[in-house]
Design a protein around this motif. Structure first.
Motif, short mmCIF file in Angstrom:
data_model
loop_
_atom_site.label_atom_id
_atom_site.label_comp_id
_atom_site.label_asym_id
_atom_site.label_seq_id
_atom_site.Cartn_x
_atom_site.Cartn_y
_atom_site.Cartn_z
N THR A 157 0.83 -1.20 0.00
CA THR A 157 0.00 0.00 0.00
C THR A 157 0.86 1.25 0.00
O THR A 157 0.60 2.18 -0.76
N ALA A 158 1.88 1.28 0.85
CA ALA A 158 2.79 2.44 0.88
C ALA A 158 3.46 2.64 -0.47
O ALA A 158 3.56 3.76 -0.96
N ALA A 167 6.10 4.54 7.34
CA ALA A 167 5.84 5.34 8.54
C ALA A 167 4.77 6.39 8.26
O ALA A 167 3.92 6.66 9.12
N SER A 168 4.79 6.96 7.07
CA SER A 168 3.76 7.94 6.69
C SER A 168 2.39 7.28 6.61
O SER A 168 1.38 7.86 7.02
N LEU A 169 2.35 6.07 6.09
CA LEU A 169 1.08 5.34 6.01
C LEU A 169 0.55 5.06 7.41
O LEU A 169 -0.64 5.27 7.69
N TYR A 170 1.42 4.60 8.30
CA TYR A 170 0.99 4.34 9.68
C TYR A 170 0.47 5.62 10.33
O TYR A 170 -0.53 5.60 11.05
N TYR A 171 1.13 6.74 10.09
CA TYR A 171 0.69 8.02 10.63
C TYR A 171 -0.71 8.36 10.11
O TYR A 171 -1.60 8.75 10.87
N ARG A 172 -0.90 8.20 8.82
CA ARG A 172 -2.21 8.52 8.22
C ARG A 172 -3.31 7.61 8.77
O ARG A 172 -4.43 8.06 9.03
N LEU A 173 -2.98 6.35 8.97
CA LEU A 173 -3.97 5.42 9.53
C LEU A 173 -4.34 5.81 10.96
O LEU A 173 -5.51 5.76 11.35
#
Length: 58
Positions: free
Chosen positions: A10-11, A19-25
Motif C-alpha cells: 500500500t505504501a 511510517a507515513s502510512l501508519y501516521y495517516r492510519l
C-alpha cells in the motif's frame, strides 16, 4: 485500494514511506473515532465509502 492490509504494498502504491502510512492510519482512527484493528469498524468505513461513491454517481 485492494491490498488486503499489506502495508508495504500500500505504501509503495501511494509512493509514501510506511511510517507515513501508519501516521495517516492513526489520524483516520482519531478523526473518525474508529479502531482499524476492529473488523466491524473497518467494515463500517468500507461500506460508508462505497455508499458515498454510489451517491456521487447519481
Amino acid at each position: 485500494m485492494g491490498n488486503a492490509g499489506d502495508v508495504k504494498r500500500t505504501a509503495a502504491s501511494l509512493c509514501i514511506h510506511r511510517a507515513s502510512l501508519y501516521y495517516r492510519l492513526r489520524r483516520i482512527e482519531e478523526i473518525a473515532s474508529v479502531d482499524l484493528s476492529s473488523g466491524d469498524d473497518r467494515l463500517a468505513l468500507h461500506l460508508g465509502l462505497k455508499v458515498a461513491r454510489l451517491i456521487r454517481l447519481r
